[in-house]
Design a protein around this motif. Structure first.
Motif, short mmCIF file in Angstrom:
data_model
loop_
_atom_site.label_atom_id
_atom_site.label_comp_id
_atom_site.label_asym_id
_atom_site.label_seq_id
_atom_site.Cartn_x
_atom_site.Cartn_y
_atom_site.Cartn_z
N LEU A 310 62.14 18.61 6.03
CA LEU A 310 63.17 17.59 6.25
C LEU A 310 63.85 17.82 7.60
N PRO A 311 64.42 16.76 8.19
CA PRO A 311 65.04 16.90 9.52
C PRO A 311 66.03 18.06 9.58
N ARG A 312 66.04 18.73 10.71
CA ARG A 312 66.85 19.93 10.87
C ARG A 312 68.33 19.67 10.68
N ARG A 313 68.77 18.47 11.05
CA ARG A 313 70.20 18.17 10.93
C ARG A 313 70.65 18.15 9.47
N TRP A 314 69.71 17.97 8.55
CA TRP A 314 70.07 17.98 7.14
C TRP A 314 70.50 19.36 6.67
N SER A 315 70.13 20.38 7.43
CA SER A 315 70.49 21.74 7.03
C SER A 315 71.99 21.98 7.11
N ARG A 316 72.71 21.11 7.81
CA ARG A 316 74.16 21.27 7.90
C ARG A 316 74.86 20.93 6.59
N ILE A 317 74.19 20.11 5.78
CA ILE A 317 74.80 19.70 4.51
C ILE A 317 74.89 20.89 3.57
N SER A 318 76.04 21.13 3.03
CA SER A 318 76.31 22.21 2.08
C SER A 318 76.30 23.60 2.72
N ARG A 319 76.16 23.69 4.05
CA ARG A 319 76.16 25.03 4.64
C ARG A 319 77.55 25.62 4.64
N ARG A 320 78.54 24.85 5.06
CA ARG A 320 79.91 25.36 5.11
C ARG A 320 80.63 25.18 3.79
N ASN A 321 80.44 24.04 3.17
CA ASN A 321 81.12 23.74 1.90
C ASN A 321 80.06 23.40 0.86
N ASP A 322 79.79 24.34 -0.03
CA ASP A 322 78.73 24.18 -1.03
C ASP A 322 79.34 23.77 -2.36
N TYR A 323 79.27 22.49 -2.66
CA TYR A 323 79.86 21.96 -3.88
C TYR A 323 78.87 21.93 -5.05
N THR A 324 77.67 22.43 -4.85
CA THR A 324 76.63 22.30 -5.86
C THR A 324 77.01 22.94 -7.18
N TYR A 325 77.46 24.18 -7.14
CA TYR A 325 77.80 24.89 -8.37
C TYR A 325 78.96 24.19 -9.08
N GLY A 326 79.94 23.73 -8.31
CA GLY A 326 81.06 23.01 -8.92
C GLY A 326 80.63 21.74 -9.60
N ILE A 327 79.71 21.00 -8.98
CA ILE A 327 79.20 19.78 -9.61
C ILE A 327 78.46 20.14 -10.90
N TYR A 328 77.73 21.24 -10.85
CA TYR A 328 76.99 21.69 -12.05
C TYR A 328 77.92 22.03 -13.20
N ILE A 329 78.99 22.79 -12.96
CA ILE A 329 79.81 23.25 -14.07
C ILE A 329 80.85 22.21 -14.51
N TYR A 330 81.19 21.27 -13.64
CA TYR A 330 82.21 20.27 -14.01
C TYR A 330 81.61 18.89 -14.34
N GLY A 331 80.34 18.69 -14.03
CA GLY A 331 79.75 17.37 -14.23
C GLY A 331 79.80 16.91 -15.69
N PHE A 332 79.42 17.79 -16.60
CA PHE A 332 79.36 17.42 -18.02
C PHE A 332 80.74 17.09 -18.58
N PRO A 333 81.76 17.95 -18.42
CA PRO A 333 83.08 17.59 -18.97
C PRO A 333 83.67 16.34 -18.33
N VAL A 334 83.43 16.14 -17.03
CA VAL A 334 83.92 14.92 -16.39
C VAL A 334 83.25 13.70 -17.01
N GLN A 335 81.95 13.76 -17.22
CA GLN A 335 81.26 12.62 -17.83
C GLN A 335 81.74 12.37 -19.26
N GLN A 336 82.02 13.42 -20.00
CA GLN A 336 82.54 13.24 -21.35
C GLN A 336 83.92 12.58 -21.32
N MET A 337 84.76 13.01 -20.39
CA MET A 337 86.10 12.42 -20.31
C MET A 337 86.05 10.97 -19.84
N VAL A 338 85.17 10.67 -18.89
CA VAL A 338 85.02 9.27 -18.43
C VAL A 338 84.56 8.39 -19.58
#
Length: 490
Positions: A310-338
């Protein structure tokens, strides 16, 4: 094993992979969002995971993302282990998983659950003293065993609660954490026994053994589209509980396959021709059957190829601020509450948008307030910076004094004595004195420079992990989804 494509030697994974410039971060972020999209079916509308029908009931969008998470985790965890001591490795794993998890458990038990109780019952009567109350939820799951999913009998009237026939999980995503931790422990054992560094072939053998068992189940199945049998449970083990045998085999294979790809990166060809063949194989296996025999390896190749192509500029995504784990652990309860609060009235697209926005908000708060501060303790970087700054402050006056002495010596007029002595001895010349001071300063700075380099290397070794965790997506907890196999991830 290197391939020749179009008469030219194919570039390998090692040639194309860069720890600083790769797309593992954006892939993991996309997979985390893909899990939320897939779970819009069961959590919002009581249907099967999105993609289940399209993939011939062999898999679905959320499960494919889960497979991708474990593959990437295996690659990056092996890369981190190769560059770390055992102590650094264990510290990094603990700091990456547990601080965010503990805060998530507290937020779920003491923020989301009370709000759900107030919405459902209008009060908190019986909430705190319930046998499966919020305190029990936190204490039971504090080591990521996830033996308790409901809280105080809530969420029974949500679409997912109606599927399971009673109180439903607040955070079903977390069931995969025990598999993560178990596989991290396997890598730690390989480090202790020096297998990872001296006998990497053993990892390849383990991955091949898992694949052989998958093939045995595939050929014993009644048709090509059948899922592998469950084979019961493995365990239970102290503190962390039991493991479903089929999930252990599948996720373990993908994790070990990712680790083997890292260990043999110099032997794995990476080119577009093989990527096209893998894509055709994957689509054909999902459409016609045979996904578990040929589709899984093809999918693994495509993920690794995308990470380096994939293009090299895409490597900047999530390098400084990695929200992946947070989305993983909070996604389910947020969907339940919604879903509980009526977000499904906006349709499936509106429900997905609300779920993604809420999950990203929680993930951002988790990253900036919990995860990133915790990761600062990975290599003792705070103490390192303090020690280096203190040493530099002590050296500054010495360097200034040495430089001043050199300038005074250069400005001092030469006398006949100095000129005569210069012909016989260098000890009378001022410049060598300055040179000696500079050498002493350099020698005194050398340990600091070495000290600065070491944490940097450790950070690079573990950075992909936070760019790259290694951290998996989610599905419904197996023990809570036996009554609705079509909505449970496969």
């Amino acid at each position: 094993m290197q391939a020749l494509v179009n008469g030219q030697q194919s570039p390998t994974l090692q040639n194309r992979f860069s720890a600083q410039h790769n797309a593992f971060g954006v892939l993991r972020l996309a997979m985390a969002c893909g899990v939320i999209i897939a779970h819009a079916g069961p959590l919002g509308f009581g249907r099967a995971n999105i993609g289940a029908a399209t993939f011939g009931r062999q898999s679905d969008l959320g499960t494919m993302c889960l497979y991708g998470f474990f593959l990437i985790s295996g690659f990056l965890i092996a890369d981190s282990a190769l560059r770390s001591t055992l102590r650094q490795y264990v510290r990094a794993r603990v700091l990456r998983v547990f601080p965010g998890l503990w805060v998530c458990l507290l937020v779920t038990a003491f923020v989301f659950a009370p709000l759900a109780a107030l919405y459902e019952n209008g009060n908190l009567n019986g909430f705190w003293g319930h046998p499966d109350g919020p305190f029990d939820y936190v204490m039971t799951n504090v080591l990521a065993s996830m033996e308790q999913f409901p809280i105080s009998g809530l969420l029974a009237d949500t679409p997912y609660g109606q599927i399971v026939g009673g109180p439903s999980a607040f955070d079903g995503s977390l069931w995969t954490l025990r598999y993560d931790l178990a596989l991290y422990a396997v890598v730690a054992v390989l480090m202790v026994t020096s297998v990872l560094h001296r006998s990497p072939r053993a990892v390849l053998v383990l991955a091949g053994g898992c694949y052989a068992l998958i093939l045995a189940d595939f050929f014993a199945a009644p048709d090509w589209s059948s899922r592998p049998p469950q084979h019961g449970a493995v365990g239970p083990f102290p503190l962390i509980g039991a493991f479903a045998a089929d999930w252990t085999l599948m996720l373990g294979f993908l994790f070990l396959l990712g680790a083997a790809a890292r260990l043999y990166a110099h032997r794995v060809p990476m080119n577009s021709t093989l990527a096209v063949l893998a894509g055709v194989t994957l689509v054909g296996s999902l459409w016609l059957g045979g996904f578990f025999a040929v589709g899984l390896p093809a999918f693994a190749y495509l993920v690794l190829f995308a990470a380096v192509a994939l293009p090299r500029r895409w490597s900047r995504i999530s390098r400084r601020n990695d929200y992946t784990y947070g989305i993983y652990i909070y996604g389910f309860p947020v969907q339940q509450m919604v879903a509980l609060l009526g977000g499904t009235r906006f349709g499936i697209v509106g429900y997905i948008v609300l779920s993604l926005l809420g999950s990203v908000l929680c993930a951002a708060l988790s990253w900036h307030l919990v995860e990133r501060p915790a990761l600062g303790f990975k290599t003792g970087s705070g103490r390192a910076r303090h020690r280096v700054a203190k040493q530099a402050a002590r050296q500054r006056p010495q360097r200034a004094a040495g430089a001043g002495g050199a300038r005074r010596a250069e400005a001092r007029p030469s006398t006949g004595r100095h000129q005569a002595g210069a012909r016989h001895s260098r000890s009378t010349q001022p410049i060598p004195k300055a040179g000696a001071a500079a050498r002493r300063a350099n020698r005194s700075r050398t340990p600091d420079l070495t000290f600065l380099v070491s944490p940097g290397r450790a950070t690079k070794a573990t950075a992909p992990e936070s760019t790259i965790p290694g951290i998996p997506a989610m599905t419904a907890p197996p023990e809570r989804a036996q009554t609705a196999a079509t909505t449970s991830p496969e």
